[in-house]
Design a protein around this motif. Sequence first.
Motif, short mmCIF file in Angstrom:
data_model
loop_
_atom_site.label_atom_id
_atom_site.label_comp_id
_atom_site.label_asym_id
_atom_site.label_seq_id
_atom_site.Cartn_x
_atom_site.Cartn_y
_atom_site.Cartn_z
N ARG A 4 6.01 44.69 32.47
CA ARG A 4 5.46 45.26 33.71
C ARG A 4 4.41 44.23 33.82
NH1 ARG A 4 4.43 48.48 29.57
NH2 ARG A 4 2.31 49.23 28.95
N PRO A 5 3.53 44.34 34.99
CA PRO A 5 2.46 43.41 35.43
C PRO A 5 1.12 43.62 34.40
CG PRO A 5 3.25 44.09 37.26
CD PRO A 5 3.98 44.96 36.35
N GLY A 6 0.72 42.87 33.85
CA GLY A 6 -0.62 42.97 33.00
C GLY A 6 -1.85 43.14 34.07
N LYS A 7 -2.87 42.64 33.38
CA LYS A 7 -4.38 43.01 34.04
C LYS A 7 -4.93 41.60 34.08
CE LYS A 7 -5.17 47.59 31.57
NZ LYS A 7 -5.95 48.02 30.83
N SER A 61 -3.96 21.99 38.39
CA SER A 61 -3.88 23.31 38.32
C SER A 61 -2.77 24.00 37.92
CB SER A 61 -4.70 23.97 39.59
OG SER A 61 -5.91 23.50 39.60
N ASP A 62 -2.87 25.05 37.05
CA ASP A 62 -1.66 26.04 36.61
C ASP A 62 -2.04 27.42 37.08
OD1 ASP A 62 0.10 24.05 35.85
OD2 ASP A 62 -0.87 23.92 33.92
N VAL A 63 -1.00 28.16 37.43
CA VAL A 63 -1.26 29.74 37.36
C VAL A 63 -0.67 30.20 36.10
CG1 VAL A 63 -0.93 31.81 38.61
CG2 VAL A 63 -1.34 29.73 39.93
N TRP A 64 -1.26 31.13 35.33
CA TRP A 64 -0.71 31.75 34.12
C TRP A 64 -0.68 33.34 34.61
CZ3 TRP A 64 -2.39 29.53 28.75
CH2 TRP A 64 -2.32 27.81 28.92
N LEU A 65 0.44 33.97 34.10
CA LEU A 65 0.57 35.51 34.47
C LEU A 65 0.54 36.35 33.10
CD1 LEU A 65 3.04 35.63 37.48
CD2 LEU A 65 0.33 35.40 37.62
N GLU A 66 0.03 37.12 33.11
CA GLU A 66 0.04 38.30 31.96
C GLU A 66 1.22 39.58 32.39
OE1 GLU A 66 -3.20 40.29 29.29
OE2 GLU A 66 -3.07 41.27 31.33
N LEU A 67 2.06 39.67 31.19
CA LEU A 67 3.29 40.79 31.46
C LEU A 67 2.95 41.80 30.22
CD1 LEU A 67 6.21 38.81 32.55
CD2 LEU A 67 4.64 39.86 34.23
N PHE A 68 2.92 43.01 30.38
CA PHE A 68 2.99 43.78 29.40
C PHE A 68 4.32 44.28 28.95
CE2 PHE A 68 -1.55 45.45 30.78
CZ PHE A 68 -2.01 44.70 29.74
N THR A 69 4.53 44.33 27.61
CA THR A 69 5.87 45.19 26.86
C THR A 69 5.41 45.72 25.78
OG1 THR A 69 7.92 44.35 26.36
CG2 THR A 69 6.44 42.81 25.97
N GLY A 92 -6.30 38.20 17.96
CA GLY A 92 -6.26 39.64 18.26
C GLY A 92 -5.27 40.27 19.32
N VAL A 93 -4.18 39.32 19.79
CA VAL A 93 -3.28 39.81 20.59
C VAL A 93 -1.70 39.86 20.13
CG1 VAL A 93 -2.15 39.22 22.84
CG2 VAL A 93 -4.41 38.97 22.63
N THR A 94 -1.07 40.79 20.23
CA THR A 94 0.28 40.70 19.73
C THR A 94 1.11 40.57 20.87
OG1 THR A 94 -0.33 42.55 18.08
CG2 THR A 94 2.20 42.32 18.88
N GLY A 95 1.75 39.19 20.69
CA GLY A 95 2.48 38.70 21.92
C GLY A 95 2.90 37.31 21.69
N HIS A 96 3.16 36.80 22.80
CA HIS A 96 3.93 35.28 22.98
C HIS A 96 3.49 34.74 24.25
CE1 HIS A 96 6.11 35.72 19.14
NE2 HIS A 96 6.66 36.85 19.57
N TRP A 97 3.14 33.53 23.96
CA TRP A 97 3.42 32.50 25.29
C TRP A 97 4.61 32.18 25.70
CZ3 TRP A 97 -0.67 32.95 28.03
CH2 TRP A 97 -2.03 33.01 27.64
N LEU A 107 2.13 35.56 29.61
CA LEU A 107 1.69 35.84 28.46
C LEU A 107 2.60 37.15 28.17
CD1 LEU A 107 0.26 36.06 25.68
CD2 LEU A 107 -1.61 37.13 27.24
N LEU A 108 3.34 37.33 27.27
CA LEU A 108 4.34 38.73 26.93
C LEU A 108 3.39 39.29 25.85
CD1 LEU A 108 8.24 37.51 26.90
CD2 LEU A 108 6.94 38.74 28.47
N ARG A 109 2.77 40.37 26.07
CA ARG A 109 2.10 41.12 25.03
C ARG A 109 1.82 42.70 25.35
NH1 ARG A 109 -4.34 41.35 26.62
NH2 ARG A 109 -3.89 42.73 25.04
N ASN A 110 1.60 43.19 23.96
CA ASN A 110 1.28 44.74 24.17
C ASN A 110 -0.02 44.81 25.01
OD1 ASN A 110 2.39 44.41 20.77
ND2 ASN A 110 3.12 46.10 22.00
N GLU A 111 0.03 46.10 25.51
CA GLU A 111 -1.32 46.35 26.37
C GLU A 111 -2.41 46.51 25.45
OE1 GLU A 111 -2.55 49.03 30.19
OE2 GLU A 111 -0.53 49.28 29.43
#
Length: 111
Positions: A4-7, A61-69, A92-97, A107-111
């Motif tokens: 789902r979308p991140g913040k 410029s690049d756009v980077w998005l955060e996704l929660f899983t 401090g983030v559990t996830g992967h680029w 960014l796929l990460r825990n919320e």
Amino acid sequence: MKIRPGKNIAIKVPRHKWQETVAFYRDKVGLKVARELTNSVGFVFGEMTLWVDRVERQSQSDVWLELFTEDPDRALDHLESPQRDELEPLDGVTGHWTSDPAGVVLLLRNE
């Protein structure tokens, strides 16, 4: 697999365009500044934060998005996307680029 979308949304901006870009979102678009750091300004963007990040060695410029899983490793396998953890530290983030087929960084990460 639930993703789902991140913040956070980040626009990575070359150093020579950063101040102008920050001023655009603050003064022309009228977004409220949520947080200011040395190389980054965060704006209130609905329920998200839009970060304008200054990148010293970047030409466009690049756009980077955060996704929660709940399981970033499984999500990476599910998306069949490349692991790109070398892009930025994940302190401090559990996830992967990773990235989508068009090259948008995710960014796929825990919320």
